[in-house]
Scaffold this motif. Structure first.
Motif, PDB file in Angstrom:
ATOM      1  N   PRO A  76     -11.236 -38.871 -17.433  1.00 44.56           N
ATOM      2  CA  PRO A  76     -11.184 -39.841 -16.280  1.00 44.56           C
ATOM      3  C   PRO A  76     -12.471 -39.716 -15.212  1.00 44.56           C
ATOM      4  CG  PRO A  76      -9.926 -37.671 -15.801  1.00 44.56           C
ATOM      5  CD  PRO A  76     -10.317 -37.715 -17.431  1.00 44.56           C
ATOM      6  N   ASP A  77     -12.884 -40.759 -14.810  1.00 49.20           N
ATOM      7  CA  ASP A  77     -13.991 -41.100 -13.765  1.00 49.20           C
ATOM      8  C   ASP A  77     -13.731 -40.374 -12.511  1.00 49.20           C
ATOM      9  OD1 ASP A  77     -15.622 -42.123 -15.836  1.00 49.20           O
ATOM     10  OD2 ASP A  77     -14.992 -44.148 -14.961  1.00 49.20           O
ATOM     11  N   GLY A  78     -14.605 -39.871 -11.717  1.00 53.42           N
ATOM     12  CA  GLY A  78     -14.541 -39.726 -10.401  1.00 53.42           C
ATOM     13  C   GLY A  78     -13.790 -38.142 -10.269  1.00 53.42           C
ATOM     14  N   ALA A  79     -13.905 -37.274 -11.198  1.00 56.27           N
ATOM     15  CA  ALA A  79     -13.313 -36.143 -11.110  1.00 56.27           C
ATOM     16  C   ALA A  79     -14.054 -35.173  -9.982  1.00 56.27           C
ATOM     17  CB  ALA A  79     -13.679 -35.308 -12.446  1.00 56.27           C
ATOM     18  N   LEU A  80     -13.403 -34.345  -9.183  1.00 58.33           N
ATOM     19  CA  LEU A  80     -13.926 -33.710  -7.933  1.00 58.33           C
ATOM     20  C   LEU A  80     -13.642 -32.205  -8.473  1.00 58.33           C
ATOM     21  CD1 LEU A  80     -12.407 -35.632  -4.840  1.00 58.33           C
ATOM     22  CD2 LEU A  80     -14.447 -36.257  -6.002  1.00 58.33           C
ATOM     23  N   TYR A  81     -14.634 -31.250  -8.060  1.00 57.58           N
ATOM     24  CA  TYR A  81     -14.376 -29.862  -8.002  1.00 57.58           C
ATOM     25  C   TYR A  81     -13.963 -29.377  -6.917  1.00 57.58           C
ATOM     26  CZ  TYR A  81     -15.229 -24.774  -8.472  1.00 57.58           C
ATOM     27  OH  TYR A  81     -14.867 -23.526  -8.496  1.00 57.58           O
ATOM     28  N   VAL A  82     -12.807 -28.756  -6.758  1.00 60.27           N
ATOM     29  CA  VAL A  82     -12.287 -28.517  -5.127  1.00 60.27           C
ATOM     30  C   VAL A  82     -12.003 -27.090  -5.199  1.00 60.27           C
ATOM     31  CG1 VAL A  82     -10.393 -28.792  -3.775  1.00 60.27           C
ATOM     32  CG2 VAL A  82     -11.397 -30.895  -4.912  1.00 60.27           C
ATOM     33  N   GLU A  83     -12.523 -26.245  -4.504  1.00 61.17           N
ATOM     34  CA  GLU A  83     -12.401 -24.966  -4.205  1.00 61.17           C
ATOM     35  C   GLU A  83     -11.816 -24.424  -2.838  1.00 61.17           C
ATOM     36  OE1 GLU A  83     -14.060 -20.521  -5.407  1.00 61.17           O
ATOM     37  OE2 GLU A  83     -15.220 -22.202  -6.294  1.00 61.17           O
ATOM     38  N   LEU A  84     -10.856 -23.584  -2.794  1.00 56.98           N
ATOM     39  CA  LEU A  84     -10.295 -23.394  -1.425  1.00 56.98           C
ATOM     40  C   LEU A  84     -10.925 -21.881  -1.219  1.00 56.98           C
ATOM     41  CD1 LEU A  84      -8.002 -25.383  -2.929  1.00 56.98           C
ATOM     42  CD2 LEU A  84      -6.674 -24.466  -1.166  1.00 56.98           C
ATOM     43  N   GLY A  85     -11.384 -21.477  -0.147  1.00 55.73           N
ATOM     44  CA  GLY A  85     -12.027 -20.247   0.131  1.00 55.73           C
ATOM     45  C   GLY A  85     -12.980 -19.932  -1.020  1.00 55.73           C
ATOM     46  N   GLU A 107     -18.220 -33.839  -8.403  1.00 52.78           N
ATOM     47  CA  GLU A 107     -18.513 -33.772  -6.981  1.00 52.78           C
ATOM     48  C   GLU A 107     -17.972 -32.265  -6.621  1.00 52.78           C
ATOM     49  OE1 GLU A 107     -17.354 -36.667  -4.060  1.00 52.78           O
ATOM     50  OE2 GLU A 107     -18.530 -38.249  -4.792  1.00 52.78           O
ATOM     51  N   VAL A 108     -18.664 -31.827  -5.724  1.00 53.68           N
ATOM     52  CA  VAL A 108     -18.084 -30.704  -5.243  1.00 53.68           C
ATOM     53  C   VAL A 108     -17.709 -30.548  -3.778  1.00 53.68           C
ATOM     54  CG1 VAL A 108     -18.809 -28.041  -4.800  1.00 53.68           C
ATOM     55  CG2 VAL A 108     -19.631 -29.409  -6.865  1.00 53.68           C
ATOM     56  N   HIS A 109     -16.475 -30.114  -3.652  1.00 50.30           N
ATOM     57  CA  HIS A 109     -15.742 -30.008  -2.026  1.00 50.30           C
ATOM     58  C   HIS A 109     -15.392 -28.567  -1.895  1.00 50.30           C
ATOM     59  CE1 HIS A 109     -16.083 -34.396  -1.605  1.00 50.30           C
ATOM     60  NE2 HIS A 109     -15.996 -34.548  -3.005  1.00 50.30           N
ATOM     61  N   PHE A 110     -15.840 -28.143  -0.906  1.00 52.97           N
ATOM     62  CA  PHE A 110     -15.355 -26.634  -0.519  1.00 52.97           C
ATOM     63  C   PHE A 110     -14.243 -26.649   0.537  1.00 52.97           C
ATOM     64  CE2 PHE A 110     -19.315 -24.750  -2.232  1.00 52.97           C
ATOM     65  CZ  PHE A 110     -18.872 -24.594  -3.642  1.00 52.97           C
ATOM     66  N   VAL A 111     -13.115 -25.987   0.596  1.00 55.19           N
ATOM     67  CA  VAL A 111     -12.508 -25.909   1.853  1.00 55.19           C
ATOM     68  C   VAL A 111     -12.750 -24.584   2.308  1.00 55.19           C
ATOM     69  CG1 VAL A 111     -10.202 -25.670   2.942  1.00 55.19           C
ATOM     70  CG2 VAL A 111     -10.624 -27.235   1.144  1.00 55.19           C
ATOM     71  N   GLU A 112     -13.609 -24.482   3.689  1.00 55.00           N
ATOM     72  CA  GLU A 112     -14.302 -23.303   4.139  1.00 55.00           C
ATOM     73  C   GLU A 112     -14.304 -23.366   5.679  1.00 55.00           C
ATOM     74  OE1 GLU A 112     -14.692 -19.930   4.733  1.00 55.00           O
ATOM     75  OE2 GLU A 112     -15.257 -20.053   2.643  1.00 55.00           O
ATOM     76  N   ILE A 113     -14.017 -22.431   6.282  1.00 54.07           N
ATOM     77  CA  ILE A 113     -14.103 -22.630   7.709  1.00 54.07           C
ATOM     78  C   ILE A 113     -15.283 -21.541   8.209  1.00 54.07           C
ATOM     79  CG2 ILE A 113     -11.517 -23.234   8.030  1.00 54.07           C
ATOM     80  CD1 ILE A 113     -10.973 -20.342   9.172  1.00 54.07           C
ATOM     81  N   SER A 114     -15.581 -20.595   7.647  1.00 58.30           N
ATOM     82  CA  SER A 114     -16.670 -19.394   8.003  1.00 58.30           C
ATOM     83  C   SER A 114     -17.936 -20.011   8.061  1.00 58.30           C
ATOM     84  CB  SER A 114     -16.483 -18.147   7.060  1.00 58.30           C
ATOM     85  OG  SER A 114     -17.852 -17.425   7.370  1.00 58.30           O
ATOM     86  N   PRO A 115     -18.736 -19.968   9.081  1.00 56.01           N
ATOM     87  CA  PRO A 115     -20.181 -20.577   9.159  1.00 56.01           C
ATOM     88  C   PRO A 115     -20.944 -19.770   8.156  1.00 56.01           C
ATOM     89  CG  PRO A 115     -19.404 -20.757  11.359  1.00 56.01           C
ATOM     90  CD  PRO A 115     -18.258 -19.992  10.358  1.00 56.01           C
ATOM     91  N   MET A 116     -20.859 -18.442   8.276  1.00 59.59           N
ATOM     92  CA  MET A 116     -21.630 -17.631   7.204  1.00 59.59           C
ATOM     93  C   MET A 116     -21.312 -17.757   5.880  1.00 59.59           C
ATOM     94  SD  MET A 116     -21.455 -14.077   9.430  1.00 59.59           S
ATOM     95  CE  MET A 116     -22.717 -13.208   8.605  1.00 59.59           C
ATOM     96  N   LEU A 117     -20.327 -17.896   5.536  1.00 59.68           N
ATOM     97  CA  LEU A 117     -19.805 -18.082   4.012  1.00 59.68           C
ATOM     98  C   LEU A 117     -20.285 -19.742   3.626  1.00 59.68           C
ATOM     99  CD1 LEU A 117     -16.461 -16.384   3.603  1.00 59.68           C
ATOM    100  CD2 LEU A 117     -18.762 -15.592   2.754  1.00 59.68           C
ATOM    101  N   ARG A 118     -20.088 -20.662   4.399  1.00 61.77           N
ATOM    102  CA  ARG A 118     -20.595 -21.887   4.034  1.00 61.77           C
ATOM    103  C   ARG A 118     -22.560 -21.806   3.916  1.00 61.77           C
ATOM    104  NH1 ARG A 118     -18.121 -26.948   7.610  1.00 61.77           N
ATOM    105  NH2 ARG A 118     -15.921 -26.401   7.223  1.00 61.77           N
ATOM    106  N   ALA A 119     -22.968 -20.945   4.769  1.00 63.84           N
ATOM    107  CA  ALA A 119     -24.342 -20.834   4.541  1.00 63.84           C
ATOM    108  C   ALA A 119     -24.720 -20.412   3.296  1.00 63.84           C
ATOM    109  CB  ALA A 119     -25.068 -20.050   5.559  1.00 63.84           C
ATOM    110  N   ALA A 120     -23.954 -19.159   2.808  1.00 64.86           N
ATOM    111  CA  ALA A 120     -23.976 -18.701   1.342  1.00 64.86           C
ATOM    112  C   ALA A 120     -23.620 -19.747   0.279  1.00 64.86           C
ATOM    113  CB  ALA A 120     -23.405 -17.598   1.277  1.00 64.86           C
ATOM    114  N   GLN A 121     -22.762 -20.114   0.485  1.00 62.02           N
ATOM    115  CA  GLN A 121     -22.303 -21.465  -0.453  1.00 62.02           C
ATOM    116  C   GLN A 121     -23.513 -22.311  -0.649  1.00 62.02           C
ATOM    117  OE1 GLN A 121     -18.718 -22.536   1.218  1.00 62.02           O
ATOM    118  NE2 GLN A 121     -17.972 -20.464   1.038  1.00 62.02           N
TER     119      GLN A 121
END
Length: 350
Positions: A76-85, A107-121
């Motif tokens: 299917p079209d429009g699949a999203l990769y979603v990762e929590l933490g 497309e890649v979507h991350f659920v993340e609240i840590s600024p430091m880990l967002r930078a690493a990602q």
């Protein structure tokens, strides 16, 4: 409170002194919000190591499993990769590389609240979009992953007494926080097979974890897709205290210095599955991580990597063993799959 306990401990101590004991979930939530918001906890220089940091094989097999499900669903079209933490983004990088090999570039979507880990990602995965929670992620077929995410969500503790089950609270001791007695709980809050448990028995529940898995399942049911949950825990709702703290790769006292160590509890996979099923998705597992990785072909992948890098053969085998051996991560860690009603089953959950 000892001076080395840190600023969060002082704030919690003042709150408890002014308003009375708090529940364990609030204590855990405050501790982990501070902890994850102020450091990168992963790797040799951090406090713990997760499966994706041990070997690329873990993330690759996650990615291949989800890509296989997508292919059998008709691409299917429009699949999203979603990762929590998503930690440092290591699992995502490995999974997405494997997905590209299978003809999938979501497309890649991350659920993340840590600024430091967002930078690493951001260094490992480009492009990616970040979210505070699942509510802002676009609609579409989701290919979702949650690796060692649910164990860090706040959990309540209930304790059996001669007068029935009571909430366990957190008070102040001489130099640390201590468990304190709380209000009586109705019998309906306790699973039937545990209501007659001996005095002193602890039961942990996580309304936060159940809320997240229901939201995840609801989005899968509405838009299609599949999810994999990897974590340590028990297959059936069980009694026993599992709250633990880890700091510098060693166990620490969870009642000392909140916010300076990682607080987790074992995941109740039976409760997660039951909550998700109420949203109309199909549940697969849980199965032991070692069995799941073996079914997905980790032995063949390890052999292939070793042939390509003979000098690393021992390292590759040690990593494979650590992931699958029953006395390492193979049995305590579990895998659970979710899939919308229109999608096929997930590989590895025979």
């Amino acid at each position: 409170m000892k001076p080395e306990a840190g600023p969060l401990a002082e704030r919690l101590a003042r709150l408890i002194a002014a308003s009375g004991p708090i529940d364990v979930a609030d204590y855990m939530a405050a501790a982990n919000a501070h902890y994850y918001g102020t450091r990168d906890p992963l790797g040799a220089s951090g406090d713990f190591v997760t499966a994706p940091e041990i070997s690329q094989m873990f993330g690759e097999l996650i990615g291949l499993c989800l890509a296989d499900s997508w292919q059998r669903a008709g691409r299917p079209d429009g699949a999203l990769y979603v990762e929590l933490g998503p930690g440092r983004g290591t699992l995502a990088a490995d999974a997405l590389r494997a997905m590209r090999g299978a003809g999938l570039a979501p497309e890649v979507h991350f659920v993340e609240i840590s600024p430091m880990l967002r930078a690493a990602q951001a260094e490992r995965v480009k492009p990616a979009q970040w979210h505070e929670d699942l509510s802002t992620i676009p609609d579409g077929p989701w290919l979702a992953v949650a690796n060692e995410f649910f164990d860090a969500l706040p959990a309540r503790q209930l304790v059996a007494t001669e007068r029935g089950w009571h909430e366990r609270l957190v008070g102040i001791g001489e130099d640390c926080f201590v468990p304190a007695a709380g209000p009586r709980m109705p019998d309906s809050a306790i699973p039937a097979h545990l209501r007659a448990a001996p005095r002193g028995t602890i039961l942990e529940t996580s309304p936060a974890a159940l809320g997240v898995v229901r939201r995840l399942a609801h989005r899968l049911a509405a838009g299609g897709g599949a999810a994999l949950i990897a974590d340590y825990g028990h297959a059936r709702t069980s009694a026993g205290e599992t709250l633990q703290a880890v700091r510098g790769h060693e166990f620490a006292d969870p009642w000392q210095a909140p916010g300076e160590s990682d607080l987790t509890v074992h995941v109740d996979f039976e409760a997660l599955g039951a909550a998700a099923a109420k949203e109309g998705v199909r549940i697969f597992g849980p199965v032991e991580q070692g069995a799941w990785l073996t079914a997905l072909g980790i032995d063949a992948r390890a052999a292939s990597l070793a042939r390509g890098a003979p000098a690393r053969a021992e390292e590759i085998e040690a990593a494979r063993h650590r992931l699958v051996a029953p006395d390492r991560m193979g049995s305590l860690f579990k895998m659970m799959g979710l899939a919308s009603s229109g999608w096929p089953g997930l590989a590895g959950f025979a």
